[in-house]
Design an enzyme around this catalytic site. Structure first.
Site, PDB file in Angstrom:
ATOM      1  CG  ASP A   1      -8.825  11.718 -15.381  1.00 57.31           C
ATOM      2  OD1 ASP A   1      -8.419  12.877 -15.586  1.00 57.31           O
ATOM      3  OD2 ASP A   1      -8.406  10.736 -16.021  1.00 57.31           O
TER       4      ASP A   1
ATOM      5  CD  GLU B   1      -7.361  18.152 -11.150  1.00 53.82           C
ATOM      6  OE1 GLU B   1      -6.513  18.711 -10.450  1.00 53.82           O
ATOM      7  OE2 GLU B   1      -7.063  17.523 -12.197  1.00 53.82           O
TER       8      GLU B   1
ATOM      9  N   GLY C   1     -18.365  10.447 -14.820  1.00 53.33           N
ATOM     10  CA  GLY C   1     -19.706  10.190 -15.351  1.00 53.33           C
ATOM     11  C   GLY C   1     -19.919  10.942 -16.654  1.00 53.33           C
TER      12      GLY C   1
ATOM     13  CG  ASN D   1      -4.173  10.881 -23.032  1.00 46.93           C
ATOM     14  OD1 ASN D   1      -4.774  11.580 -22.217  1.00 46.93           O
ATOM     15  ND2 ASN D   1      -3.137  10.155 -22.696  1.00 46.93           N
ATOM     16  CE1 TYR D   2      -3.067   5.928 -21.125  1.00 52.53           C
ATOM     17  CE2 TYR D   2      -4.474   4.840 -19.524  1.00 52.53           C
ATOM     18  CZ  TYR D   2      -3.276   4.921 -20.199  1.00 52.53           C
ATOM     19  OH  TYR D   2      -2.295   3.997 -19.953  1.00 52.53           O
TER      20      TYR D   2
ATOM     21  CG  HIS E   1       1.548   7.645 -17.413  1.00 51.24           C
ATOM     22  ND1 HIS E   1       2.073   7.353 -18.652  1.00 51.24           N
ATOM     23  CD2 HIS E   1       0.401   6.936 -17.315  1.00 51.24           C
ATOM     24  CE1 HIS E   1       1.263   6.516 -19.275  1.00 51.24           C
ATOM     25  NE2 HIS E   1       0.246   6.240 -18.486  1.00 51.24           N
TER      26      HIS E   1
ATOM     27  CG  HIS F   1       1.629   3.077 -18.708  1.00 53.28           C
ATOM     28  ND1 HIS F   1       0.507   3.468 -19.400  1.00 53.28           N
ATOM     29  CD2 HIS F   1       2.401   2.393 -19.592  1.00 53.28           C
ATOM     30  CE1 HIS F   1       0.613   3.040 -20.649  1.00 53.28           C
ATOM     31  NE2 HIS F   1       1.761   2.398 -20.784  1.00 53.28           N
TER      32      HIS F   1
HETATM   33 CU   LIG Z   1      -0.970   4.608 -18.601  1.00 55.34          CU
END
Ligand SMILES: [Cu+2]
Length: 665
Positions: A329, A332, A336, A412-413, A463, A624
């Site tokens: 994240d 890629e 910020g 999504n996160y 994950h 997770h």
């Molecule tokens: Cu997770």
């Protein structure tokens, strides 16, 4: 730049109220402001023939070298006196620009002097695939929805309105087909959003994927692996969809009638004995600089710079395309640019100060994320206490902490990143993970070993999340040594007649090859960052210890592509000697990189790391195994670590904290 917030008022005006920022010259570590971003882009456009198609990946401060920056900021002038410009006032302001020329499939790096209006360097980065940009994300959604093969695939699944399809571009890593080599690609996940306020991840459209060339913005191919019915649920979680809501909570208000106890001057923060600076950039988001502790009138350095330098998320599901899922994240995308504009009373509670941040968009135009950084104080429970049974007296102190945070949304996160500063010299890092678990569809009645059924026909894949926190240490100065400390039991014998003896055993990590370490909770393992050139009054080397949290490692096979690209996540701690170009543990351009860049590459040199300027790279892992309770939106999960003084002070540094003002204390 600073916006102030009280509990019930939202003053969004810039910092006229502070009165000092506008008058002060910029500190060498201050992030570029909108004017500087504009100037940097203008200079670059003037000096190089930047094409009209060019995309600005980032325009950020080219940080000055350490010898150009003083650790402490001079005190503000007394009334009537001229401001002391300080040692940083003459440091030229420079921008570091990453530019993508999509027609040439080329990524360039430039450094620009804003001070002199000149281009200092310009280079083509060989084989680099620029990170994936926000503007490209939107364009990819449009071309994917419009593709005839996608439309036909949707129709095979009974979906006739592509406008209701949420398209999520994912980095493709090393999974491009051989004939696609050399292109800058993404692959997509599709979700059906039947109602606008449905959970976008409730109806995964299984087995239909586009591979999109981000440079040309064309759909390269479409794969249809066969129809799996779209799950029936809505996954709705909005207030309007989940009623009735609980009504049995009485108000809880945080009131600080005299305001907070911290002070923000431009990007400098002072709270209790702590002094530090903040900055923000497109890639790492919040950065902390020159963190020091004022000890009996002397500012003692602890950290030169701290940030989250990479964030890697591998997934467990091996099915076709699902096995492609992993993301870097930071390298890629950049966390910020993913920062939220925080809302008073929601994300943080109490007497808040927000900092707005300024970044460059794809055209090089500055834009503002208002209230991206939140500062506030929290009661943190008990600081210390003792009841003297003979005297019948009690001394109790409550702990207060300064919280500096920002929150990002990566599709999504959500990742909420917190730095806590405590009155006893402790610094804590915490990440709270929330948002929505990524789903795929299962045929009715099926389950999977690689995820949990969270709703009918809805699989949330297992994950992991790995954050590499880069800690450029400076414990009482730049020359530090890192020791690994394990606790060992002594064998019974003459020196241990009762068998009770145990002791910490301290071993210096002398070279990079010795400094790729794992946690070991059963040995009470921690790492001590000490200044061997100094002795405290008690005779200790002043030190801070890194206290690891519970953590895991990646479960993907060592030969797996994701593992090769995220070698940093195969160890909990790496130590390297400071080198200004070594900023990102998976390399500068992880997008589609085959692996081996960053830490595994640099540390091949096996450089000495004793009594020198060291950087610690600590891997925070969150493992997770998904739960039904994570659906439809996930209660925040936590992970982190602490930096605690260990021989830095000669006694409890929080002895002088005053008792609380409650008449009962
Ligand atoms: Cu997770």
């Amino acid at each position: 730049m600073v916006t102030h917030h009280t509990r019930d008022k939202d003053h969004s005006s810039p910092d006229a109220a502070d009165g000092h920022h506008a008058a002060q010259s910029r500190h060498p570590l201050d992030p570029l402001d909108a004017g500087e971003i504009r100037q940097a882009v203008e200079i670059l456009r003037r000096e190089r023939s930047v094409s009209p198609d060019a995309r600005f990946v980032s325009v950020s401060l080219n940080e000055p070298s350490k010898d150009q920056v003083a650790f402490a900021t001079p005190d503000p002038p007394a009334p009537g006196q001229a401001a002391d410009p300080g040692p940083g006032a003459t440091v030229p302001r420079e921008a570091f620009v990453i530019l993508l020329e999509p027609r040439q499939h080329a990524t360039y790096e430039a450094t620009v002097s804003i001070t002199t209006g000149s281009l200092l360097s310009w280079r083509l980065v060989p084989d680099a695939r620029a990170p994936l940009m926000a503007a490209e994300y939107a364009a990819c959604q449009v071309v994917t929805r419009a593709d005839a093969r996608i439309i036909a695939g949707l129709e095979r699944r009974g979906i006739t309105d592509p406008g209701k399809v949420h398209v999520e571009p994912w980095s493709i890593g090393t999974f491009a087909a051989p004939e696609e080599a050399g292109r800058r690609l993404v692959w997509t996940l599709l979700f059906y959003r039947e109602q606008l306020d449905d959970n976008p991840y409730a109806k995964p459209i299984h087995g239909l994927h586009a591979v999109v060339d981000y440079d040309d913005m064309t759909v390269v191919r479409v794969e249809d692996l066969g129809v799996v019915p779209v799950p029936p649920g809505s996954g709705a979680y909005a207030t309007s969809r989940v009623g009735p809501l609980r009504d049995d909570l009485k108000p809880l208000e945080i009131i600080q009638p005299e305001g907070p106890s911290f002070e923000v001057r431009g990007w400098e923060v002072r709270w209790q004995r702590w002094r530090l600076r903040l900055s923000f950039n497109a890639r790492e988001g919040l950065v902390l600089h020159t963190i020091g502790y004022e000890d009996r009138g002397r500012l003692r350095p602890v950290l030169w710079r701290a940030s989250v330098a990479e964030l890697f998320i591998p997934y467990a599901d091996p099915r076709p395309f699902q096995g492609f899922r992993n993301a870097f994240d930071i390298g890629e995308f950049g966390i910020g640019i993913l920062a939220n504009s925080l809302k008073l009373g929601c994300d943080c509670l109490g007497e808040i100060r927000y900092l707005d941040v300024e970044l460059a968009d794809g055209n090089g135009e500055p834009y503002t994320i208002s209230q991206a950084i939140c500062l506030h104080e929290e009661d943190a429970g008990l600081l210390w206490k003792h009841y003297d049974g003979n005297l019948g007296t009690t001394e109790t102190r409550r702990s207060r902490r300064l919280v500096i945070s920002f929150i990002i949304t990566a599709d999504n996160y959500e990742y909420a990143i917190y730095w806590y500063f405590y009155q006893d010299g402790t610094i804590e890092f915490e990440v709270k993970l929330t948002g929505i678990v990524l789903t795929s569809a299962l045929p009715p009645g099926e389950t999977s070993d690689f995820g949990t059924l969270v709703a009918p026909q809805t699989l949330a894949a297992h994950h992991q999340h790995f954050l590499s926190v880069r800690l450029d240490m400076a414990v009482d100065g730049l020359s530090n040594t890192v020791y690994e400390v394990d606790t060992e039991a002594l064998a019974p014998g003459p020196s241990n007649p009762l068998g009770n003896a145990f002791r910490p055993v301290k071993r210096p990590l002398r070279r990079e090859s010795e400094a790729q370490r794992l946690i070991d909770p059963l040995r009470g393992r921690y790492w001590l960052v000490a200044n061997p050139g100094i002795k405290t009054e008690l005779g200790h080397e002043p030190a801070y210890k890194l206290v690891p949290g519970p953590s895991v490692l990646a479960f993907s096979h060592p030969d797996a592509s994701a593992n090769q690209r995220a070698k940093f996540a195969t160890k909990h701690l790496w130590v390297t000697p400071y080198s200004p170009g070594e900023r990102y543990p998976a390399g500068d351009y992880p997008n589609q990189h085959p692996g081996g860049a960053g830490l595994p590459d640099w540390t091949k040199a096996d450089r000495p790391i004793e009594n020198t300027d060291v950087v610690l790279w600590y891997t925070v892992g969150s493992h997770h195994i998904t739960r039904p309770e994570d659906w439809p939106v996930m209660p925040a999960e936590r992970a982190g670590f602490m930096l605690k003084p260990a021989g830095f002070f000669d006694q409890n540094p929080a002895l002088d904290v005053a008792p609380g003002s409650s008449p009962h204390c």
